[in-house]
Design a protein around this motif. Structure first.
Motif, PDB file in Angstrom:
ATOM      1  N   LEU A  34      43.623  41.944  53.356  1.00 54.61           N
ATOM      2  CA  LEU A  34      43.640  41.160  52.127  1.00 54.61           C
ATOM      3  C   LEU A  34      43.478  42.097  50.929  1.00 54.61           C
ATOM      4  CD1 LEU A  34      43.468  38.264  50.765  1.00 54.61           C
ATOM      5  CD2 LEU A  34      40.998  38.659  50.779  1.00 54.61           C
ATOM      6  N   PRO A  35      44.496  42.198  50.088  1.00 50.75           N
ATOM      7  CA  PRO A  35      44.366  43.077  48.916  1.00 50.75           C
ATOM      8  C   PRO A  35      43.552  42.402  47.817  1.00 50.75           C
ATOM      9  CG  PRO A  35      46.536  42.072  48.930  1.00 50.75           C
ATOM     10  CD  PRO A  35      45.835  41.625  50.195  1.00 50.75           C
ATOM     11  N   LEU A  36      42.778  43.189  47.087  1.00 51.37           N
ATOM     12  CA  LEU A  36      42.060  42.656  45.933  1.00 51.37           C
ATOM     13  C   LEU A  36      42.996  42.498  44.748  1.00 51.37           C
ATOM     14  CD1 LEU A  36      38.713  44.662  46.086  1.00 51.37           C
ATOM     15  CD2 LEU A  36      39.191  42.366  46.928  1.00 51.37           C
ATOM     16  N   ILE A  37      44.007  43.346  44.703  1.00 52.61           N
ATOM     17  CA  ILE A  37      45.007  43.307  43.642  1.00 52.61           C
ATOM     18  C   ILE A  37      46.328  42.885  44.280  1.00 52.61           C
ATOM     19  CG2 ILE A  37      46.201  44.650  41.858  1.00 52.61           C
ATOM     20  CD1 ILE A  37      43.161  44.349  41.382  1.00 52.61           C
ATOM     21  N   SER A  38      46.997  41.886  43.694  1.00 45.42           N
ATOM     22  CA  SER A  38      48.287  41.429  44.219  1.00 45.42           C
ATOM     23  C   SER A  38      49.310  42.550  44.068  1.00 45.42           C
ATOM     24  CB  SER A  38      48.770  40.191  43.461  1.00 45.42           C
ATOM     25  OG  SER A  38      47.880  39.131  43.659  1.00 45.42           O
ATOM     26  N   PRO A  39      49.916  42.983  45.161  1.00 42.73           N
ATOM     27  CA  PRO A  39      50.861  44.097  45.084  1.00 42.73           C
ATOM     28  C   PRO A  39      52.083  43.804  44.222  1.00 42.73           C
ATOM     29  CG  PRO A  39      50.662  43.273  47.352  1.00 42.73           C
ATOM     30  CD  PRO A  39      49.750  42.477  46.494  1.00 42.73           C
ATOM     31  N   ASP A  40      52.528  42.552  44.168  1.00 43.22           N
ATOM     32  CA  ASP A  40      53.717  42.196  43.392  1.00 43.22           C
ATOM     33  C   ASP A  40      53.461  42.192  41.892  1.00 43.22           C
ATOM     34  OD1 ASP A  40      54.845  41.799  45.862  1.00 43.22           O
ATOM     35  OD2 ASP A  40      54.560  39.633  45.817  1.00 43.22           O
ATOM     36  N   GLU A  41      52.278  41.726  41.507  1.00 40.43           N
ATOM     37  CA  GLU A  41      52.009  41.506  40.096  1.00 40.43           C
ATOM     38  C   GLU A  41      51.041  42.508  39.483  1.00 40.43           C
ATOM     39  OE1 GLU A  41      50.653  37.483  39.971  1.00 40.43           O
ATOM     40  OE2 GLU A  41      52.329  36.784  41.155  1.00 40.43           O
ATOM     41  N   GLY A  42      50.270  43.208  40.310  1.00 38.43           N
ATOM     42  CA  GLY A  42      49.281  44.136  39.787  1.00 38.43           C
ATOM     43  C   GLY A  42      48.091  43.441  39.146  1.00 38.43           C
ATOM     44  N   THR A  43      47.902  42.165  39.483  1.00 39.43           N
ATOM     45  CA  THR A  43      46.773  41.398  38.949  1.00 39.43           C
ATOM     46  C   THR A  43      45.813  41.062  40.084  1.00 39.43           C
ATOM     47  OG1 THR A  43      47.970  39.320  39.266  1.00 39.43           O
ATOM     48  CG2 THR A  43      48.164  40.376  37.104  1.00 39.43           C
ATOM     49  N   LEU A  44      44.667  40.552  39.719  1.00 44.05           N
ATOM     50  CA  LEU A  44      43.665  40.173  40.703  1.00 44.05           C
ATOM     51  C   LEU A  44      44.231  39.128  41.660  1.00 44.05           C
ATOM     52  CD1 LEU A  44      40.773  41.044  41.170  1.00 44.05           C
ATOM     53  CD2 LEU A  44      40.043  39.172  39.717  1.00 44.05           C
ATOM     54  N   ASN A  45      44.034  39.340  42.944  1.00 40.19           N
ATOM     55  CA  ASN A  45      44.532  38.421  43.966  1.00 40.19           C
ATOM     56  C   ASN A  45      43.664  37.159  43.970  1.00 40.19           C
ATOM     57  OD1 ASN A  45      45.348  37.089  46.264  1.00 40.19           O
ATOM     58  ND2 ASN A  45      45.218  38.869  47.607  1.00 40.19           N
ATOM     59  N   PRO A  46      44.229  35.989  43.658  1.00 44.96           N
ATOM     60  CA  PRO A  46      43.425  34.767  43.632  1.00 44.96           C
ATOM     61  C   PRO A  46      42.829  34.416  44.990  1.00 44.96           C
ATOM     62  CG  PRO A  46      45.750  34.275  43.177  1.00 44.96           C
ATOM     63  CD  PRO A  46      45.617  35.755  43.270  1.00 44.96           C
TER      64      PRO A  46
END
Length: 106
Positions: free
Chosen positions: A77-89
């Motif tokens: 589970l990434p903390l940062i969304s790889p596609d958007e570079g934002t915090l993973n909800p």
């Protein structure tokens, strides 16, 4: 032969624990300290609780929560969304679930 009592560290020698603050979950999960705690567990590094770098954002306690989170959350589970570079909800959601269940020590 008598057994001696185990030595006990004097109370004043124990380090003071950092107190968690009332901070939004997104701020905690996105903090440098939290992300570092997660990364260190996932890479098998030993804890570095007394590292001065963690004190820079004033959220040393978030480092320990990050380490605990890494043990509970799916390892991929990434903390940062790889596609958007934002915090993973999803990471924020799981953090809130673990916190509400008492699975993260306060």
């Amino acid at each position: 032969m008598t057994a001696s009592a185990p030595s006990v560290m004097p109370k004043q020698a124990l380090p003071k624990q950092a107190e968690p603050e009332q901070v939004a979950s997104e701020v905690i999960v996105g903090s440098h300290a939290f992300r570092r705690g997660v990364a260190e567990v996932r890479t098998g590094r030993a804890p570095r609780f007394d590292d001065d770098v963690l004190a820079q954002d004033g959220m040393q306690w978030a480092y320990e929560w990050g380490r605990q989170f890494a043990l509970l959350a799916p390892p991929d589970l990434p903390l940062i969304s790889p596609d958007e570079g934002t915090l993973n909800p999803k990471a924020v959601y799981l953090f809130n679930v673990y916190l509400q269940r008492g699975q993260l020590c306060r």
